[in-house]
Design a protein around this motif. Structure first.
Motif, mmCIF file in Angstrom:
data_model
loop_
_atom_site.group_PDB
_atom_site.id
_atom_site.type_symbol
_atom_site.label_atom_id
_atom_site.label_comp_id
_atom_site.label_asym_id
_atom_site.label_seq_id
_atom_site.Cartn_x
_atom_site.Cartn_y
_atom_site.Cartn_z
ATOM 1 N N MET A 1 0.836 -1.176 0.000
ATOM 2 C CA MET A 1 0.000 0.000 0.000
ATOM 3 C C MET A 1 0.883 1.242 0.000
ATOM 4 S SD MET A 1 -3.073 0.951 2.578
ATOM 5 C CE MET A 1 -2.396 1.898 3.909
ATOM 6 N N VAL A 2 0.572 2.193 -0.884
ATOM 7 C CA VAL A 2 1.325 3.437 -0.992
ATOM 8 C C VAL A 2 0.507 4.564 -0.375
ATOM 9 C CG1 VAL A 2 2.330 5.097 -2.581
ATOM 10 C CG2 VAL A 2 2.439 2.669 -3.104
ATOM 11 N N LEU A 3 1.114 5.243 0.591
ATOM 12 C CA LEU A 3 0.461 6.386 1.222
ATOM 13 C C LEU A 3 1.006 7.671 0.600
ATOM 14 C CD1 LEU A 3 0.555 5.357 4.978
ATOM 15 C CD2 LEU A 3 -1.380 5.284 3.428
ATOM 16 N N MET A 4 0.107 8.542 0.216
ATOM 17 C CA MET A 4 0.532 9.816 -0.345
ATOM 18 C C MET A 4 0.491 10.869 0.763
ATOM 19 S SD MET A 4 -0.817 12.104 -3.571
ATOM 20 C CE MET A 4 -2.485 11.650 -3.289
ATOM 21 N N THR A 5 1.617 11.488 0.986
ATOM 22 C CA THR A 5 1.692 12.571 1.954
ATOM 23 C C THR A 5 1.236 13.854 1.285
ATOM 24 O OG1 THR A 5 3.581 11.508 3.007
ATOM 25 C CG2 THR A 5 3.236 13.826 3.494
ATOM 26 N N THR A 6 0.396 14.595 1.989
ATOM 27 C CA THR A 6 -0.050 15.880 1.466
ATOM 28 C C THR A 6 0.447 16.996 2.365
ATOM 29 O OG1 THR A 6 -2.167 15.817 2.627
ATOM 30 C CG2 THR A 6 -2.113 14.887 0.396
ATOM 31 N N VAL A 7 0.508 18.180 1.790
ATOM 32 C CA VAL A 7 0.946 19.374 2.512
ATOM 33 C C VAL A 7 -0.058 20.485 2.252
ATOM 34 C CG1 VAL A 7 3.395 18.744 2.414
ATOM 35 C CG2 VAL A 7 2.392 20.143 0.586
ATOM 36 N N ILE A 8 -0.020 21.485 3.092
ATOM 37 C CA ILE A 8 -0.855 22.670 2.898
ATOM 38 C C ILE A 8 -0.056 23.659 2.061
ATOM 39 C CG2 ILE A 8 -2.006 24.599 4.050
ATOM 40 C CD1 ILE A 8 -2.447 22.686 6.422
ATOM 41 N N LEU A 9 -0.674 24.158 1.015
ATOM 42 C CA LEU A 9 0.002 25.055 0.085
ATOM 43 C C LEU A 9 0.630 26.252 0.790
ATOM 44 C CD1 LEU A 9 0.747 25.830 -2.805
ATOM 45 C CD2 LEU A 9 -1.551 26.798 -3.037
ATOM 46 N N ALA A 10 -0.017 26.777 1.817
ATOM 47 C CA ALA A 10 0.496 27.959 2.536
ATOM 48 C C ALA A 10 1.882 27.727 3.137
ATOM 49 C CB ALA A 10 -0.479 28.384 3.631
ATOM 50 N N ASP A 11 2.251 26.479 3.378
ATOM 51 C CA ASP A 11 3.574 26.183 3.919
ATOM 52 C C ASP A 11 4.660 26.291 2.854
ATOM 53 O OD1 ASP A 11 2.566 25.776 6.467
ATOM 54 O OD2 ASP A 11 2.356 23.609 6.187
ATOM 55 N N TYR A 12 4.263 26.393 1.578
ATOM 56 C CA TYR A 12 5.218 26.403 0.469
ATOM 57 C C TYR A 12 5.080 27.602 -0.464
ATOM 58 C CZ TYR A 12 6.366 21.690 1.847
ATOM 59 O OH TYR A 12 6.792 20.600 2.557
ATOM 60 N N ALA A 13 4.032 28.406 -0.277
ATOM 61 C CA ALA A 13 3.798 29.500 -1.222
ATOM 62 C C ALA A 13 3.056 30.644 -0.550
ATOM 63 C CB ALA A 13 2.970 28.984 -2.409
ATOM 64 N N HIS A 14 3.085 31.781 -1.196
ATOM 65 C CA HIS A 14 2.240 32.903 -0.798
ATOM 66 C C HIS A 14 1.456 33.324 -2.028
ATOM 67 C CE1 HIS A 14 4.806 36.209 -2.468
ATOM 68 N NE2 HIS A 14 5.756 35.322 -2.290
ATOM 69 N N GLY B 1 -12.543 40.172 -3.232
ATOM 70 C CA GLY B 1 -11.918 38.858 -3.324
ATOM 71 C C GLY B 1 -10.507 38.791 -2.784
ATOM 72 N N LYS B 2 -10.056 39.824 -2.067
ATOM 73 C CA LYS B 2 -8.677 39.838 -1.572
ATOM 74 C C LYS B 2 -8.381 38.664 -0.632
ATOM 75 C CE LYS B 2 -7.795 43.754 -3.587
ATOM 76 N NZ LYS B 2 -7.209 43.755 -4.906
ATOM 77 N N SER B 3 -9.317 38.321 0.217
ATOM 78 C CA SER B 3 -9.070 37.237 1.168
ATOM 79 C C SER B 3 -9.186 35.861 0.531
ATOM 80 C CB SER B 3 -10.020 37.345 2.360
ATOM 81 O OG SER B 3 -11.349 37.142 1.938
ATOM 82 N N LEU B 4 -9.643 35.783 -0.710
ATOM 83 C CA LEU B 4 -9.788 34.473 -1.348
ATOM 84 C C LEU B 4 -8.446 33.807 -1.640
ATOM 85 C CD1 LEU B 4 -12.858 35.109 -3.636
ATOM 86 C CD2 LEU B 4 -12.754 33.783 -1.524
ATOM 87 N N SER B 5 -7.363 34.565 -1.570
ATOM 88 C CA SER B 5 -6.050 33.928 -1.707
ATOM 89 C C SER B 5 -5.845 32.910 -0.588
ATOM 90 C CB SER B 5 -4.925 34.957 -1.721
ATOM 91 O OG SER B 5 -4.909 35.698 -0.518
ATOM 92 N N TYR B 6 -6.446 33.165 0.577
ATOM 93 C CA TYR B 6 -6.311 32.219 1.688
ATOM 94 C C TYR B 6 -7.086 30.936 1.430
ATOM 95 C CZ TYR B 6 -3.959 35.962 4.040
ATOM 96 O OH TYR B 6 -3.067 36.951 4.343
ATOM 97 N N LEU B 7 -8.174 31.031 0.705
ATOM 98 C CA LEU B 7 -8.887 29.812 0.314
ATOM 99 C C LEU B 7 -7.990 28.950 -0.562
ATOM 100 C CD1 LEU B 7 -11.386 28.006 0.126
ATOM 101 C CD2 LEU B 7 -12.219 29.478 -1.715
ATOM 102 N N LEU B 8 -7.278 29.583 -1.479
ATOM 103 C CA LEU B 8 -6.357 28.830 -2.325
ATOM 104 C C LEU B 8 -5.203 28.265 -1.499
ATOM 105 C CD1 LEU B 8 -5.587 27.889 -5.159
ATOM 106 C CD2 LEU B 8 -4.345 30.026 -5.435
ATOM 107 N N LEU B 9 -4.626 29.087 -0.618
ATOM 108 C CA LEU B 9 -3.492 28.627 0.170
ATOM 109 C C LEU B 9 -3.829 27.531 1.163
ATOM 110 C CD1 LEU B 9 -1.692 32.034 0.804
ATOM 111 C CD2 LEU B 9 -0.965 30.180 -0.722
ATOM 112 N N SER B 10 -5.113 27.332 1.446
ATOM 113 C CA SER B 10 -5.509 26.257 2.367
ATOM 114 C C SER B 10 -5.591 24.896 1.668
ATOM 115 C CB SER B 10 -6.854 26.582 3.021
ATOM 116 O OG SER B 10 -7.905 26.511 2.066
ATOM 117 N N MET B 11 -5.352 24.877 0.368
ATOM 118 C CA MET B 11 -5.394 23.620 -0.387
ATOM 119 C C MET B 11 -4.368 22.621 0.126
ATOM 120 S SD MET B 11 -5.589 24.513 -4.426
ATOM 121 C CE MET B 11 -5.735 22.834 -4.989
ATOM 122 N N ARG B 12 -4.737 21.360 0.024
ATOM 123 C CA ARG B 12 -3.800 20.292 0.293
ATOM 124 C C ARG B 12 -3.353 19.736 -1.043
ATOM 125 N NH1 ARG B 12 -3.129 19.719 5.238
ATOM 126 N NH2 ARG B 12 -2.167 17.715 5.456
#
Length: 109
Positions: A1-14, A93-104
């Motif tokens: 079984m292969v487990l895929m590790t995910t990260v939150i975009l905010a940890d890698y981008a602004h 829509g200025k705060s919508l960047s945070y919606l994008l940055l919350s992506m896994r």
């Protein structure tokens, strides 16, 4: 079984969001330029459309800006009619960047 590790975009981008009428634009910049290739691979227009599904964009386009190591996403019809028509608190829509940055996303490899 292969487990895929995910990260939150905010940890890698602004990101920086802007608007024009009912069109939302969000530019994403990696914190480390070495992660630009990973962003290009994983941060697709389809994934962004899924993240913004509740905003019901009619189209999501992605533009690569290699000279800035950035991706720019343009979401049509994502601002509830735009600044003058939207009942939302953040009509621009200025705060919508945070919606994008919350992506896994799958972790950089």
């Amino acid at each position: 079984m292969v487990l895929m590790t995910t990260v939150i975009l905010a940890d890698y981008a602004h990101a920086r969001a802007g608007d024009k009428g009912n069109i939302l634009s969000i530019a994403v910049f990696p914190l480390d330029p070495a992660h630009y290739a990973w962003l290009r691979r994983e941060l697709t227009a389809e994934r962004v459309a899924a993240q913004f599904a509740t905003r019901r964009p009619s189209r999501v386009q992605r533009y690569e800006v290699a000279s800035l190591a950035a991706l720019n996403f343009v979401l049509d019809d994502a601002l509830e009619g735009g600044v003058n028509r939207s009942p939302g608190l953040d009509r621009h829509g200025k705060s919508l960047s945070y919606l994008l940055l919350s992506m896994r996303l799958p972790a950089p490899g």
